[in-house]
Structure formats: structure tokens, C-alpha cells
Scaffold this motif. Structure first.
Motif, PDB file in Angstrom:
ATOM      1  N   ALA A   1      17.082 148.522  43.803  1.00 34.84           N
ATOM      2  CA  ALA A   1      16.340 148.781  42.565  1.00 34.84           C
ATOM      3  C   ALA A   1      15.660 147.520  42.048  1.00 34.84           C
ATOM      4  O   ALA A   1      14.501 147.558  41.602  1.00 34.84           O
ATOM      5  N   LEU A   2      16.347 146.394  42.096  1.00 31.83           N
ATOM      6  CA  LEU A   2      15.758 145.141  41.618  1.00 31.83           C
ATOM      7  C   LEU A   2      14.568 144.729  42.481  1.00 31.83           C
ATOM      8  O   LEU A   2      13.544 144.258  41.968  1.00 31.83           O
ATOM      9  N   LEU A   3      14.691 144.919  43.780  1.00 33.93           N
ATOM     10  CA  LEU A   3      13.546 144.655  44.658  1.00 33.93           C
ATOM     11  C   LEU A   3      12.409 145.626  44.361  1.00 33.93           C
ATOM     12  O   LEU A   3      11.226 145.267  44.449  1.00 33.93           O
ATOM     13  N   GLY A   4      12.761 146.854  43.992  1.00 35.91           N
ATOM     14  CA  GLY A   4      11.748 147.840  43.644  1.00 35.91           C
ATOM     15  C   GLY A   4      10.977 147.465  42.387  1.00 35.91           C
ATOM     16  O   GLY A   4       9.746 147.609  42.336  1.00 35.91           O
ATOM     17  N   PHE A   5      11.678 146.977  41.342  1.00 37.61           N
ATOM     18  CA  PHE A   5      10.990 146.505  40.141  1.00 37.61           C
ATOM     19  C   PHE A   5       9.983 145.404  40.488  1.00 37.61           C
ATOM     20  O   PHE A   5       8.922 145.302  39.875  1.00 37.61           O
ATOM     21  N   TRP A   6      10.324 144.588  41.472  1.00 35.51           N
ATOM     22  CA  TRP A   6       9.473 143.468  41.890  1.00 35.51           C
ATOM     23  C   TRP A   6       8.283 143.947  42.721  1.00 35.51           C
ATOM     24  O   TRP A   6       7.132 143.592  42.451  1.00 35.51           O
TER      25      TRP A   6
ATOM     26  N   LEU B   1      17.975 154.334  39.679  1.00 39.57           N
ATOM     27  CA  LEU B   1      18.779 153.792  40.782  1.00 39.57           C
ATOM     28  C   LEU B   1      19.615 152.603  40.316  1.00 39.57           C
ATOM     29  O   LEU B   1      20.804 152.485  40.674  1.00 39.57           O
ATOM     30  N   PHE B   2      19.009 151.722  39.514  1.00 36.57           N
ATOM     31  CA  PHE B   2      19.747 150.565  39.012  1.00 36.57           C
ATOM     32  C   PHE B   2      20.884 151.017  38.096  1.00 36.57           C
ATOM     33  O   PHE B   2      22.003 150.491  38.177  1.00 36.57           O
ATOM     34  N   GLY B   3      20.602 151.968  37.215  1.00 37.89           N
ATOM     35  CA  GLY B   3      21.652 152.461  36.326  1.00 37.89           C
ATOM     36  C   GLY B   3      22.812 153.063  37.101  1.00 37.89           C
ATOM     37  O   GLY B   3      23.985 152.783  36.806  1.00 37.89           O
ATOM     38  N   MET B   4      22.502 153.862  38.108  1.00 34.74           N
ATOM     39  CA  MET B   4      23.571 154.473  38.907  1.00 34.74           C
ATOM     40  C   MET B   4      24.349 153.412  39.681  1.00 34.74           C
ATOM     41  O   MET B   4      25.572 153.484  39.792  1.00 34.74           O
ATOM     42  N   GLY B   5      23.638 152.432  40.229  1.00 41.88           N
ATOM     43  CA  GLY B   5      24.321 151.383  40.989  1.00 41.88           C
ATOM     44  C   GLY B   5      25.239 150.542  40.128  1.00 41.88           C
ATOM     45  O   GLY B   5      26.405 150.312  40.487  1.00 41.88           O
ATOM     46  N   THR B   6      24.731 150.070  38.981  1.00 42.26           N
ATOM     47  CA  THR B   6      25.576 149.241  38.111  1.00 42.26           C
ATOM     48  C   THR B   6      26.695 150.064  37.481  1.00 42.26           C
ATOM     49  O   THR B   6      27.803 149.554  37.290  1.00 42.26           O
ATOM     50  N   GLY B   7      26.406 151.332  37.180  1.00 46.14           N
ATOM     51  CA  GLY B   7      27.458 152.187  36.615  1.00 46.14           C
ATOM     52  C   GLY B   7      28.584 152.427  37.600  1.00 46.14           C
ATOM     53  O   GLY B   7      29.770 152.342  37.250  1.00 46.14           O
ATOM     54  N   ALA B   8      28.231 152.725  38.854  1.00 47.60           N
ATOM     55  CA  ALA B   8      29.251 152.944  39.882  1.00 47.60           C
ATOM     56  C   ALA B   8      30.041 151.667  40.154  1.00 47.60           C
ATOM     57  O   ALA B   8      31.273 151.699  40.316  1.00 47.60           O
ATOM     58  N   THR B   9      29.341 150.531  40.187  1.00 47.54           N
ATOM     59  CA  THR B   9      30.029 149.253  40.406  1.00 47.54           C
ATOM     60  C   THR B   9      31.006 148.960  39.281  1.00 47.54           C
ATOM     61  O   THR B   9      32.132 148.498  39.511  1.00 47.54           O
ATOM     62  N   PHE B  10      30.587 149.239  38.045  1.00 44.56           N
ATOM     63  CA  PHE B  10      31.451 149.003  36.892  1.00 44.56           C
ATOM     64  C   PHE B  10      32.698 149.876  36.948  1.00 44.56           C
ATOM     65  O   PHE B  10      33.823 149.397  36.732  1.00 44.56           O
ATOM     66  N   ILE B  11      32.517 151.159  37.258  1.00 44.38           N
ATOM     67  CA  ILE B  11      33.665 152.070  37.362  1.00 44.38           C
ATOM     68  C   ILE B  11      34.622 151.599  38.452  1.00 44.38           C
ATOM     69  O   ILE B  11      35.845 151.543  38.257  1.00 44.38           O
TER      70      ILE B  11
ATOM     71  N   GLN C   1       8.657 138.066  38.637  1.00 42.38           N
ATOM     72  CA  GLN C   1       8.910 138.293  40.061  1.00 42.38           C
ATOM     73  C   GLN C   1      10.095 137.471  40.577  1.00 42.38           C
ATOM     74  O   GLN C   1      11.002 138.001  41.229  1.00 42.38           O
ATOM     75  N   VAL C   2      10.102 136.169  40.301  1.00 42.40           N
ATOM     76  CA  VAL C   2      11.181 135.301  40.798  1.00 42.40           C
ATOM     77  C   VAL C   2      12.521 135.643  40.138  1.00 42.40           C
ATOM     78  O   VAL C   2      13.547 135.742  40.829  1.00 42.40           O
ATOM     79  N   PRO C   3      12.582 135.836  38.791  1.00 42.41           N
ATOM     80  CA  PRO C   3      13.857 136.252  38.201  1.00 42.41           C
ATOM     81  C   PRO C   3      14.407 137.537  38.816  1.00 42.41           C
ATOM     82  O   PRO C   3      15.623 137.656  39.036  1.00 42.41           O
ATOM     83  N   LEU C   4      13.526 138.494  39.126  1.00 42.77           N
ATOM     84  CA  LEU C   4      13.989 139.727  39.754  1.00 42.77           C
ATOM     85  C   LEU C   4      14.525 139.461  41.158  1.00 42.77           C
ATOM     86  O   LEU C   4      15.530 140.057  41.573  1.00 42.77           O
ATOM     87  N   LEU C   5      13.896 138.557  41.878  1.00 46.29           N
ATOM     88  CA  LEU C   5      14.366 138.217  43.218  1.00 46.29           C
ATOM     89  C   LEU C   5      15.722 137.522  43.156  1.00 46.29           C
ATOM     90  O   LEU C   5      16.617 137.793  43.982  1.00 46.29           O
ATOM     91  N   VAL C   6      15.919 136.646  42.176  1.00 51.01           N
ATOM     92  CA  VAL C   6      17.214 135.981  41.994  1.00 51.01           C
ATOM     93  C   VAL C   6      18.297 137.010  41.695  1.00 51.01           C
ATOM     94  O   VAL C   6      19.401 136.967  42.255  1.00 51.01           O
ATOM     95  N   CYS C   7      17.987 137.952  40.814  1.00 46.96           N
ATOM     96  CA  CYS C   7      18.969 138.992  40.479  1.00 46.96           C
ATOM     97  C   CYS C   7      19.279 139.874  41.683  1.00 46.96           C
ATOM     98  O   CYS C   7      20.429 140.307  41.864  1.00 46.96           O
ATOM     99  N   ALA C   8      18.274 140.145  42.514  1.00 45.47           N
ATOM    100  CA  ALA C   8      18.523 140.922  43.729  1.00 45.47           C
ATOM    101  C   ALA C   8      19.478 140.177  44.659  1.00 45.47           C
ATOM    102  O   ALA C   8      20.347 140.798  45.295  1.00 45.47           O
TER     103      ALA C   8
END
Length: 393
Positions: A289-294, A306-316, A365-372
Motif C-alpha cells: 500500500a505504501l508503495l502504491g501511494f508513491w 489495503l493499508f488499513g487492513m494491513g496495519t489493523g491485522a498486524t496490530f491484532i 515520495q521519499v518518506p513513503l519509500l522509507v515507510c515502505a
């Protein structure tokens, strides 16, 4: 059904309802502010750094106060401490929405104090009171967090447009007040989350455990990317040509999507011999998802889901690991405090760091790549934390 069975069922229903209402307060008071950040910044003439501090302050409170939550609960009792945490959040909301610039920052810090205590103690309560359904109850309370946070983000801008940003922020007080009304039924229990005998406390071994660090980084990296998105998603979308109203809606969509795994993940986790694949896939969704935003910002609605589902599942899964990878409630409380403290310290630095990187480079772009890259590191941590082991075994 006998009267005693009926009374026990009613107590359990109240306990579960109270748990979900307490959980509903652990996100929305902090995540409801970013959609209003443009209005608040314009009202006070805040700098980018000062605006970023409003996102960072709660996370710093989480990091600094999490190690002390268990000690407070041993003195007051788990139920009473959680009630006081809700009262603290309500107080912070009142201070934050009072209209003074200094109160905006002070109230935000007070809110963070209350959320910090709830973040640490709620997994301990789940392990103690729902030991056979820890994954399902964890999924349910993350669902409550996500739904209420999504509603708050989606409603914030329309309320502010109609009544002003102060009224929009003040409206969030209804959530802790509702939790206090139901959780007051648990006040008399006054039970502690850990043995009184100090020798039984596993805090020191927890900090020396490789598995504990894997769980901590799995949760911490997820919190880092989540709060960067929560703090800056409206700005990221604005640079792609999205209106403030649409950005607020997508901000809410992301948080609503983070609740979706809570509907299905609990029963699935119970049937798994280990959670390595699930943990790695959840973090991989966030990476994509982060690469997709970029790379494809035109599909921001898809990446938000996709990002919400991924972070939500990771948190659970991370919270479930706190229960599954520990021997008892005392150890789970220690692990919860460790993971919240270290994890939110990482998360506190990230929004301001990404904001500064954006200002320096003139784009997201670069902050999103770092987060990815951080999300990809969480994939590796999930594969390790998901192994069927217990700390100290």
C-alpha cells in the motif's frame, strides 16, 4: 438458567461491553485531530513543526508512561486504573478544545497519558478475563477502535465546518463518557493485573528475551508507519489533488479498513499452529500500500483500504502475541509495557521526521519509500514473532 448463571452472564456481558468501549477510546481522541489540522494551524498560525508536535505528543506520552502503567494498576487495581484512564482522556479532550493555544498542546498530552495506560492494560485484562478467547476478543476490541476512529475522522471536518473546530474536538468527549458509564460497573472488582510478590515480576527477563524484542519491533514498526499515515495522509492526498473533504473521508476509510481484520482474524488465529504466515502477510499488505501511494496515487482509495487492513491485522496479531507468547498475566503486562514503550517511542519520532524530510525534499515520495522499507522490516519480525513459542520456555 439459574439465577446465579444469569447474573454471571450479565456480568460477563457488561465486562465485554466495557472492554469494547474502553478500546474505542484508544485511538479516536488522537486520530480525530489530523483532519482538522489545517483549520487549527490557520487559526493559531502554527508552524509545520508545531503542527507535527500535535501528532507526536500523544505518542511520546505512550512511550514515556507505558512502563509505569502496570505499577499504577498494582496499586489501584486493573479496573479502577482503566476507569481513571478514561476520565483522564475526557479531561484532556475538554482542555484541548478550550480554545487557547497552550491548552491545545496540554490537552493533547493529557489525552496521551490516558490512552497510554489503556494501551498497556487492556491486553492484560483480555488475557486474564478471556483466556480461551484472547484472539477473538482482541479482534473485537480492535474492531471497536477502528470503527469509532473512522466515524470520528469522517465526521470531524463536517462538524468543524458547521460549528467550528473547537466544537468538533469537544464532541469526542462522548466516547470516554460512555466508557466511564459502563466501566463504572467494574469499579468494585479492584483486582490487580500481577502478583503482589515482587519476585514474581518478570520485567527484567522480558527485556532480555529475543522473542519479546521481535514482538516489540513487530508492533513498533507497525505503529510507526500507521501514525505517519494518520498524521500526514491528508497532506499526502492533497499533493495528489484530493480535496480536504475527500481526504478526510479517505482518512476515515483507512481507519475503518483497519477494523475489518477484527471481524475474521480472531477465529482464524485460533485454528493456526503458528502465526508466521499471517503475521508476514499482514505487514506485506502495508508495504504494498505504501508503495502504491508513491507509484499510483490515483488509486489512493485502494491503498487506503489495503493499508488499513494491513496495519489493523498486524496490530491484532501483535496484541495477540502478547497473550500467546507469555506464561501468565504478570508476564503479559510486562511485555505489553515494553512493546508499547519502545514501539511508541519509534512512532513518536516518525511523523516529525517524515514531515521534515518532506519539507527538505519537497515531496512525499521519499518518506513513503522509507515507510515502505520499515513495513518490509515488519514482515521479517512477524515471521519470527509468529513462531509457536513462549518467552522463557
Amino acid at each position: 438458567m439459574t439465577p446465579s448463571t444469569s447474573a454471571r452472564s450479565a456480568r460477563n456481558a457488561l465486562l465485554l461491553a466495557g472492554t469494547l468501549l474502553v478500546a474505542a477510546n484508544l485511538r479516536v481522541p488522537a486520530t480525530g485531530l489530523p483532519p482538522l489540522l489545517a483549520q487549527i494551524t490557520a487559526h493559531f498560525g502554527l508552524s509545520t513543526t508545531a503542527a507535527g508536535a500535535l501528532t507526536t505528543l500523544p505518542l511520546l506520552a505512550f512511550a514515556l508512561l507505558s512502563p509505569f502503567a502496570a505499577a499504577i494498576a498494582r496499586r489501584l487495581g486493573l479496573e479502577r486504573t482503566l476507569f481513571c484512564a478514561m476520565a483522564t482522556i475526557a479531561l484532556g479532550i475538554g482542555v484541548r478544545s478550550s480554545g487557547w493555544e497552550w491548552a491545545l498542546f496540554l490537552g493533547t498530552w493529557i489525552i496521551g497519558m490516558g490512552i497510554a495506560v489503556g494501551n498497556v492494560l487492556l491486553p492484560s485484562l483480555v488475557k486474564r478475563d478471556f483466556p480461551d478467547n484472547a484472539a477473538a476478543v482482541t479482534g473485537a476490541y480492535v474492531l471497536a477502535m477502528g470503527v469509532v476512529a473512522a466515524l470520528g475522522s469522517a465526521a470531524a471536518v463536517p462538524l468543524a465546518d458547521a460549528h467550528g473546530w473547537q466544537a468538533a474536538l469537544a464532541g469526542f468527549v462522548l466516547v470516554p463518557l460512555a466508557a466511564m458509564a459502563v466501566w463504572a460497573t467494574q469499579w468494585g472488582s479492584g483486582s490487580a493485573p500481577a502478583p503482589v510478590d515482587a519476585r514474581a515480576q518478570p520485567s527484567a527477563p522480558i527485556w532480555r528475551s529475543a522473542l519479546a524484542w521481535q514482538i516489540t519491533f513487530y508492533l513498533g514498526l507497525n505503529s510507526t508507519i500507521y501514525y505517519v499515515a494518520i498524521g500526514w495522509l491528508p497532506s499526502i492526498l492533497a499533493e495528489s489533488g484530493v480535496s480536504a473533504q475527500q481526504a478526510g473521508t479517505l482518512h476515515g476509510v483507512l481507519q475503518l479498513a483497519s477494523a475489518i481484520p477484527g471481524l475474521v482474524l480472531g477465529p482464524i488465529v485460533r485454528r493456526m499452529s503458528d502465526q508466521r504466515l499471517a503475521a508476514a502477510l499482514a505487514a506485506a499488505m502495508s508495504t504494498i500500500a505504501l508503495l502504491g501511494f508513491w507509484l499510483l496515487p490515483a488509486l489512493s482509495w485502494l491503498w487506503s483500504v489495503l493499508f488499513g487492513m494491513g496495519t489493523g491485522a498486524t496490530f491484532i496479531l501483535g496484541l495477540t502475541f502478547v497473550a500467546l507468547r507469555t506464561r501468565d498475566v504478570a508476564q503479559s503486562t510486562a511485555l505489553s509495557g515494553m512493546s508499547q514503550s519502545v514501539g511508541y517511542l519509534l512512532a513518536a519520532v516518525a511523523p516529525m521526521a517524515m514531515g521534515a524530510l518532506h519539507d527538505r525534499l519537497g515531496g512525499w515520495q521519499v518518506p513513503l519509500l522509507v515507510c515502505a522499507a520499515l513495513a518490509a522490516a515488519a514482515v521479517a519480525m512477524g515471521a519470527l514473532a509468529g513462531r509457536n513459542r513462549r518467552i522463557g520456555a
